[in-house]
Design a protein around this motif. Structure first.
Motif, PDB file in Angstrom:
ATOM      1  N   LYS A 157     -54.346  15.693   2.639  1.00 51.52           N
ATOM      2  CA  LYS A 157     -54.705  16.925   1.932  1.00 51.52           C
ATOM      3  C   LYS A 157     -55.773  17.681   2.717  1.00 51.52           C
ATOM      4  CE  LYS A 157     -56.374  18.451  -2.589  1.00 51.52           C
ATOM      5  NZ  LYS A 157     -57.083  18.010  -3.803  1.00 51.52           N
ATOM      6  N   TYR A 158     -56.687  16.941   3.328  1.00 54.00           N
ATOM      7  CA  TYR A 158     -57.695  17.551   4.186  1.00 54.00           C
ATOM      8  C   TYR A 158     -57.554  17.017   5.611  1.00 54.00           C
ATOM      9  CZ  TYR A 158     -59.698  18.876  -0.254  1.00 54.00           C
ATOM     10  OH  TYR A 158     -59.874  19.399  -1.499  1.00 54.00           O
ATOM     11  N   LYS A 159     -57.228  17.919   6.499  1.00 56.15           N
ATOM     12  CA  LYS A 159     -57.170  17.545   7.918  1.00 56.15           C
ATOM     13  C   LYS A 159     -58.530  17.866   8.522  1.00 56.15           C
ATOM     14  CE  LYS A 159     -55.064  20.007  11.353  1.00 56.15           C
ATOM     15  NZ  LYS A 159     -53.997  20.547  12.212  1.00 56.15           N
ATOM     16  N   LEU A 160     -59.212  16.833   8.985  1.00 55.87           N
ATOM     17  CA  LEU A 160     -60.552  17.011   9.558  1.00 55.87           C
ATOM     18  C   LEU A 160     -60.458  16.872  11.073  1.00 55.87           C
ATOM     19  CD1 LEU A 160     -62.518  14.649   7.116  1.00 55.87           C
ATOM     20  CD2 LEU A 160     -61.989  17.075   6.798  1.00 55.87           C
ATOM     21  N   THR A 161     -60.842  17.910  11.778  1.00 63.52           N
ATOM     22  CA  THR A 161     -60.793  17.870  13.237  1.00 63.52           C
ATOM     23  C   THR A 161     -62.218  17.988  13.779  1.00 63.52           C
ATOM     24  OG1 THR A 161     -58.729  19.121  13.013  1.00 63.52           O
ATOM     25  CG2 THR A 161     -59.573  18.802  15.239  1.00 63.52           C
ATOM     26  N   VAL A 162     -62.633  16.979  14.525  1.00 60.89           N
ATOM     27  CA  VAL A 162     -63.990  16.975  15.078  1.00 60.89           C
ATOM     28  C   VAL A 162     -63.914  17.246  16.570  1.00 60.89           C
ATOM     29  CG1 VAL A 162     -66.136  15.652  15.293  1.00 60.89           C
ATOM     30  CG2 VAL A 162     -64.515  15.100  13.479  1.00 60.89           C
ATOM     31  N   CYS A 163     -64.727  18.160  17.055  1.00 62.69           N
ATOM     32  CA  CYS A 163     -64.744  18.401  18.494  1.00 62.69           C
ATOM     33  C   CYS A 163     -65.592  17.340  19.164  1.00 62.69           C
ATOM     34  CB  CYS A 163     -65.278  19.786  18.845  1.00 62.69           C
ATOM     35  SG  CYS A 163     -65.318  20.015  20.638  1.00 62.69           S
TER      36      CYS A 163
ATOM     37  N   ALA B 272     -67.660  11.915  14.924  1.00 63.70           N
ATOM     38  CA  ALA B 272     -66.292  11.387  14.819  1.00 63.70           C
ATOM     39  C   ALA B 272     -66.342   9.902  14.452  1.00 63.70           C
ATOM     40  CB  ALA B 272     -65.536  11.597  16.129  1.00 63.70           C
ATOM     41  N   GLU B 273     -67.257   9.168  15.083  1.00 65.19           N
ATOM     42  CA  GLU B 273     -67.377   7.728  14.787  1.00 65.19           C
ATOM     43  C   GLU B 273     -67.838   7.506  13.345  1.00 65.19           C
ATOM     44  OE1 GLU B 273     -69.984   6.452  17.927  1.00 65.19           O
ATOM     45  OE2 GLU B 273     -68.324   6.272  19.376  1.00 65.19           O
ATOM     46  N   TYR B 274     -68.753   8.337  12.905  1.00 63.56           N
ATOM     47  CA  TYR B 274     -69.263   8.200  11.537  1.00 63.56           C
ATOM     48  C   TYR B 274     -68.130   8.432  10.523  1.00 63.56           C
ATOM     49  CZ  TYR B 274     -72.142   8.878   7.390  1.00 63.56           C
ATOM     50  OH  TYR B 274     -72.690   8.759   6.140  1.00 63.56           O
ATOM     51  N   LEU B 275     -67.353   9.493  10.769  1.00 68.07           N
ATOM     52  CA  LEU B 275     -66.244   9.803   9.867  1.00 68.07           C
ATOM     53  C   LEU B 275     -65.205   8.693   9.863  1.00 68.07           C
ATOM     54  CD1 LEU B 275     -65.630  13.602  10.394  1.00 68.07           C
ATOM     55  CD2 LEU B 275     -65.696  12.458   8.170  1.00 68.07           C
ATOM     56  N   SER B 276     -64.934   8.173  11.055  1.00 66.36           N
ATOM     57  CA  SER B 276     -63.934   7.126  11.192  1.00 66.36           C
ATOM     58  C   SER B 276     -64.345   5.893  10.372  1.00 66.36           C
ATOM     59  CB  SER B 276     -63.801   6.794  12.677  1.00 66.36           C
ATOM     60  OG  SER B 276     -62.990   5.678  12.847  1.00 66.36           O
ATOM     61  N   LYS B 277     -65.608   5.528  10.463  1.00 69.59           N
ATOM     62  CA  LYS B 277     -66.122   4.368   9.749  1.00 69.59           C
ATOM     63  C   LYS B 277     -66.108   4.625   8.248  1.00 69.59           C
ATOM     64  CE  LYS B 277     -70.094   1.429  10.526  1.00 69.59           C
ATOM     65  NZ  LYS B 277     -71.371   1.412  11.232  1.00 69.59           N
ATOM     66  N   LYS B 278     -66.565   5.793   7.888  1.00 70.55           N
ATOM     67  CA  LYS B 278     -66.696   6.137   6.472  1.00 70.55           C
ATOM     68  C   LYS B 278     -65.332   6.198   5.784  1.00 70.55           C
ATOM     69  CE  LYS B 278     -68.912   8.973   3.218  1.00 70.55           C
ATOM     70  NZ  LYS B 278     -70.189   9.002   2.585  1.00 70.55           N
ATOM     71  N   LEU B 279     -64.341   6.772   6.482  1.00 62.91           N
ATOM     72  CA  LEU B 279     -63.011   6.911   5.886  1.00 62.91           C
ATOM     73  C   LEU B 279     -62.162   5.661   6.121  1.00 62.91           C
ATOM     74  CD1 LEU B 279     -62.193  10.593   6.965  1.00 62.91           C
ATOM     75  CD2 LEU B 279     -63.083   9.829   4.767  1.00 62.91           C
ATOM     76  N   GLY B 280     -62.611   4.808   7.010  1.00 62.18           N
ATOM     77  CA  GLY B 280     -61.876   3.578   7.301  1.00 62.18           C
ATOM     78  C   GLY B 280     -60.576   3.821   8.051  1.00 62.18           C
TER      79      GLY B 280
ATOM     80  N   VAL C 114     -69.380  19.970  15.245  1.00 54.24           N
ATOM     81  CA  VAL C 114     -68.550  20.923  14.523  1.00 54.24           C
ATOM     82  C   VAL C 114     -67.306  20.219  13.978  1.00 54.24           C
ATOM     83  CG1 VAL C 114     -67.257  23.066  14.719  1.00 54.24           C
ATOM     84  CG2 VAL C 114     -69.339  22.772  16.025  1.00 54.24           C
ATOM     85  N   LEU C 115     -66.972  20.590  12.755  1.00 58.11           N
ATOM     86  CA  LEU C 115     -65.836  19.981  12.064  1.00 58.11           C
ATOM     87  C   LEU C 115     -64.975  21.093  11.490  1.00 58.11           C
ATOM     88  CD1 LEU C 115     -64.623  17.434  10.578  1.00 58.11           C
ATOM     89  CD2 LEU C 115     -66.309  17.856   8.805  1.00 58.11           C
TER      90      LEU C 115
ATOM     91  N   ALA D 267     -74.857  15.805   6.410  1.00 55.40           N
ATOM     92  CA  ALA D 267     -74.007  16.972   6.150  1.00 55.40           C
ATOM     93  C   ALA D 267     -72.558  16.541   5.933  1.00 55.40           C
ATOM     94  CB  ALA D 267     -74.097  17.954   7.314  1.00 55.40           C
ATOM     95  N   ILE D 268     -72.128  15.498   6.646  1.00 53.98           N
ATOM     96  CA  ILE D 268     -70.761  14.998   6.471  1.00 53.98           C
ATOM     97  C   ILE D 268     -70.613  14.408   5.062  1.00 53.98           C
ATOM     98  CG2 ILE D 268     -69.120  13.200   7.208  1.00 53.98           C
ATOM     99  CD1 ILE D 268     -70.114  13.662  10.084  1.00 53.98           C
ATOM    100  N   ASP D 269     -71.597  13.617   4.646  1.00 54.58           N
ATOM    101  CA  ASP D 269     -71.554  13.034   3.297  1.00 54.58           C
ATOM    102  C   ASP D 269     -71.420  14.135   2.244  1.00 54.58           C
ATOM    103  OD1 ASP D 269     -71.789  10.527   4.308  1.00 54.58           O
ATOM    104  OD2 ASP D 269     -73.942  10.314   3.893  1.00 54.58           O
ATOM    105  N   LYS D 270     -72.206  15.172   2.422  1.00 55.00           N
ATOM    106  CA  LYS D 270     -72.220  16.272   1.452  1.00 55.00           C
ATOM    107  C   LYS D 270     -70.854  16.971   1.441  1.00 55.00           C
ATOM    108  CE  LYS D 270     -75.173  20.184   0.296  1.00 55.00           C
ATOM    109  NZ  LYS D 270     -74.867  21.383   1.069  1.00 55.00           N
ATOM    110  N   LYS D 271     -70.320  17.200   2.625  1.00 52.84           N
ATOM    111  CA  LYS D 271     -69.030  17.898   2.736  1.00 52.84           C
ATOM    112  C   LYS D 271     -67.927  17.066   2.074  1.00 52.84           C
ATOM    113  CE  LYS D 271     -66.801  21.230   3.557  1.00 52.84           C
ATOM    114  NZ  LYS D 271     -67.233  22.564   3.128  1.00 52.84           N
TER     115      LYS D 271
END
Lengths: 430, 157
Positions: free
Chosen positions: B76-82, B96-104, B132-133, B148-152
Motif C-alpha cells: 500500500k505504501y511504496k517507500l523509496t530511500v535514496c 534504509a537500514e533502519y527501515l529495513s530492520k523496523k519493517l523486518g 530522503v524518502l 522522523a521515520i518513526d513519526k512518518k
C-alpha cells in the motif's frame, strides 16, 4: 531547505514565505518587466540573442556551453514549428538547484522561456521535470496556469501578436533523460535513449523540428540579463565566467543547501558559508556532480568556483553540485556506490557502456570486499579506456571519470585493500 | 478499465502536445493509470495504449524503461530511500537500514500484510535534504532521521 546568499535568480525571494512562488509576488519583485519591455519595444530577435551572448552566460546544466551562441544556432528562417525545451530533469547525484528554482521562483523560468521562444521564433515550449520531484512538477503547473490567465502565455501575448505556449512534462525515473537527446525521445513518449549526433537538436530536435534545450538555471537567468543588462550580469562573475551560479552543497557540511554566489568565489568561502566541515577534516570534494572527477582537499582549497579554475585543477564545474567528504570516508566504498549508480542507469543502448558500467562496478565491488586481485586497477583502466568516447552519449565517460580520478588521487587506498584484504580507512558514512 | 476521473486527467495530458503527437502523453497517462490501480498490469498498459492510439508494445517499452512504474503489485505504501553517495554521506544508507530492520524486510521486499514495500532509489535531486524518502513516488519526505521515520510510519495508516 534552501539557503540563498544573493544573486540573480533568488535576489529578493523570501523562501520562507509559502507564497513567494506566486505570480503577484514575482511581479512585485519586478517580474515580467523584461518580457514587457521586449514586446513593447518590438526588440529585434537578434538583439535579444546578442544581449544573452554579451552576458557571458554559460549553460548551467553541466556542459557550460555559451547560451547565447546556442540560441544563435536556431535557423531563423525555418518556415515550420520550432521549440524551446527546458531540462529540469535533475538527477546528477549532488545536484538539487533546479528544484528550488521551480519551487520558489518558477515565474523566472517561465519568463526566461517566453523570452527564449520570442528570440528564436518558437511556437511552444516544454519543461521536462524530474519525476521524483513530483510535488514541484505540480507546483510548476500551477504557476503555468497563473501565467496563462495573466496573458503571458497563449495567443497574442500582451497584445503583441506573439504567440507562445508552455507546458510541463514529467519524467518517471531515468537518469539518462538528463541527456538532451534522450530527454527529447522521452518527451516524444519513448524510451529515453540518446540520439546519435549530428544532426543536433537545433536542426532536428523535438518531433524532428529545430529545438533548443537549456538548463533551468540558464533560462531563469535570462530575465535578469534583459532587465539589468548583459554587462551587469557579466560583472557579477569574472571574464569568461559571467554571472552568479547556484551551488548545491551536500555531504559532510553543517548546512547543506543551495548557495547562489558570484562565479569565481573561493571554494574556502563557499565551505564556510555552508557551515564548515562536519564530523572531521576535509578529505575530498567532487566539485560538479557525481560525473566530475574528484579532487583531494589540498587541490580543492586552492580553487575558485568557476568553470576555468575547476577545469584547470583537473575536474569540471558541471552542474555546480559540490559533494564534500570528510576524512572518515573510505574512497573505495564511495566509488563503489557511484559505480553502482552508473551501472543501474546505463540505458543499455551502447555495448561499451551497458557492459562496461557493470564490469567497473563488479571489479570495484570485489576490491571493496577484500577479493581484489593484483592487476585489478589496470583492469579498471582498460575497461574505462574501452568505454570513454566510444558511445553515443557521455554517460560512459561520466562513469569512467570518477573511476579514473578516485584511483589516481587515492590510489593507496585501493592498493591497500587489494593487498591486505581490508580497508585502510575505517569507513563511516556519517 | 480506468475511471472517468483518470480519463479526464489523461485528456489533459494529451492536450499539451500537438494533435499528431499523442504518443507524448504516454508517460503521464501510465502514471495516472498507476495512481488509480497501484501498479501496471499488462491489461492496464494495453488499455492506456489503446486509449492514446499507440501500439501496446510502445507503451510497455516505456513502462519497463522508467523505474517509477510498478510492473508488479507493491505494498500500500511504496517507500523509496535514496542511498546514492551524497545522500549516504548524510545518513541515506542508515535510513534504509533502519527501515529495513523496523519493517523486518529487505530492500525490494514487501511486508507480509502487504502494507509496505521498501526500495533503494537513485538520485531524487534532493541531496541537500538527505536522508530522503519517497512515499508512493510522489510524496517526498526530507531529513528522515530515525525519529522522523518513526513519526512518518505512525502517520501512514
Amino acid at each position: 531547505m534552501a539557503i540563498f546568499v544573493n544573486g540573480v535568480i533568488f535576489e529578493g525571494v523570501d523562501t520562507s514565505d509559502p507564497n513567494c512562488w506566486r505570480l503577484d509576488a514575482y511581479m512585485a519583485r519586478g517580474g515580467y518587466q523584461a518580457l514587457k519591455s521586449i514586446l513593447s519595444a518590438k526588440m529585434p530577435q537578434e538583439d535579444v540573442i546578442a544581449e544573452v551572448k554579451g552576458s557571458g552566460l554559460r549553460g548551467r546544466g553541466g556542459a557550460g556551453f555559451p547560451t547565447g551562441l546556442k540560441w544563435s544556432f536556431m535557423p531563423r528562417s525555418f518556415p515550420g514549428d520550432k521549440y524551446v525545451v527546458c531540462n529540469t530533469d535533475e538527477g546528477e547525484p549532488g545536484t538539487f538547484k533546479d528544484r528550488d528554482i521551480i519551487v520558489f521562483n518558477p515565474h523566472a523560468l517561465i519568463e526566461g522561456m517566453i523570452i527564449a521562444g520570442y528570440a528564436m521564433g518558437a511556437k511552444a515550449g516544454y519543461n521536462y521535470i524530474h519525476g521524483e520531484i513530483f510535488e514541484a512538477y505540480e507546483l510548476f503547473e500551477a504557476a503555468l496556469d497563473e501565467a496563462r490567465k495573466a496573458g503571458f502565455l497563449g495567443e497574442n501575448i500582451l497584445g503583441s501578436g506573439f504567440n507562445f505556449d508552455l507546458f510541463a512534462h514529467h519524467g518517471y525515473g531515468a537518469y539518462i533523460c538528463g541527456e538532451e537527446t534522450a530527454l527529447l525521445e522521452s518527451l516524444e513518449g519513448k524510451k529515453g535513449q540518446p540520439r546519435f549526433k549530428p544532426p543536433f537538436p537545433a536542426s532536428f530536435g523535438l518531433y524532428g523540428k529545430p529545438t533548443t534545450i537549456n538548463n533551468t538555471e540558464s533560462f531563469a537567468s535570462v530575465p535578469f540579463i534583459i532587465k539589468d543588462g548583459a554587462q551587469k550580469f557579466l560583472e557579477l562573475g569574472k571574464p569568461n565566467n559571467g554571472g552568479t551560479k547556484l551551488f548545491s552543497i551536500s555531504g559532510h557540511v553543517n548546512r547543506p543547501g543551495n548557495y547562489e554566489i558570484p562565479l569565481g568565489t573561493p571554494f574556502s568561502e563557499l565551505l564556510e558559508m555552508a557551515g564548515g566541515m562536519k564530523g572531521g577534516k576535509l578529505k575530498a570534494v567532487i566539485p560538479g556532480g557525481s560525473s566530475a572527477p574528484v579532487l583531494p582537499a589540498d587541490i580543492m582549497m586552492q580553487c575558485t568556483m568557476d568553470y576555468d579554475s575547476i577545469s584547470k585543477a583537473g575536474s569540471m564545474l558541471g552542474s555546480g553540485a559540490v559533494i564534500v567528504m570528510n576524512e572518515h570516508v573510505c574512497m573505495v566504498k564511495a566509488l563503489e556506490r557511484l559505480a553502482y549508480f552508473y551501472h543501474e542507469e546505463s540505458c543499455g543502448q551502447c555495448t561499451p557502456c551497458r557492459e562496461g558500467t557493470g564490469w567497473l562496478y563488479r571489479v570495484i565491488h570485489r576490491i571493496l570486499n577484500g577479493e581484489g586481485r593484483p592487476g585489478d586497477l589496470e583492469l579498471l583502466d582498460s575497461v574505462g579506456n574501452n568505454m570513454a568516447g566510444r558511445t553515443i552519449c557521455a554517460l560512459a565517460d561520466a562513469a569512467v571519470f570518477p573511476v579514473r580520478s578516485f584511483t589516481k588521487h587515492f590510489r593507496n587506498e585501493f592498493e591497500y585493500l587489494i593487498e591486505h584484504k581490508k580497508p585502510l580507512v575505517n569507513h563511516k558514512w556519517c | 478499465m480506468l475511471s472517468a476521473e483518470s480519463l479526464a486527467l489523461i485528456d489533459r495530458e494529451l492536450a499539451k502536445y500537438p494533435a499528431d503527437q499523442r504518443r507524448s502523453a504516454v508517460m503521464g497517462a501510465l502514471r495516472i493509470a498507476q495512481q488509480e490501480k497501484g501498479w501496471l498490469a499488462t491489461e492496464t498498459i494495453e488499455f492506456v495504449a489503446n486509449y492514446i492510439g499507440i501500439a501496446p508494445v510502445a507503451a510497455y517499452e516505456v513502462a519497463s524503461f522508467y523505474n517509477m512504474y510498478n510492473l508488479k503489485p507493491v505494498g500500500k505504501y511504496k517507500l523509496t530511500v535514496c542511498t546514492n553517495l551524497p545522500c549516504a554521506l548524510s545518513g541515506g544508507v542508515n535510513a534504509a537500514e533502519y527501515l529495513s530492520k523496523k519493517l523486518g524486510i529487505g530492500l525490494g521486499e514487501t511486508t507480509a500484510d502487504g502494507k509496505y514495500t521498501l526500495l533503494e532509489g537513485e538520485c531524487m535531486g534532493a541531496c541537500g535534504d538527505a536522508p530522503v524518502l519517497l512515499v508512493n513516488n510522489h510524496k517526498m519526505c526530507s531529513f528522515m532521521t530515525p525519529e522522523a521515520i518513526d513519526k512518518k510510519l505512525a502517520e501512514l495508516e
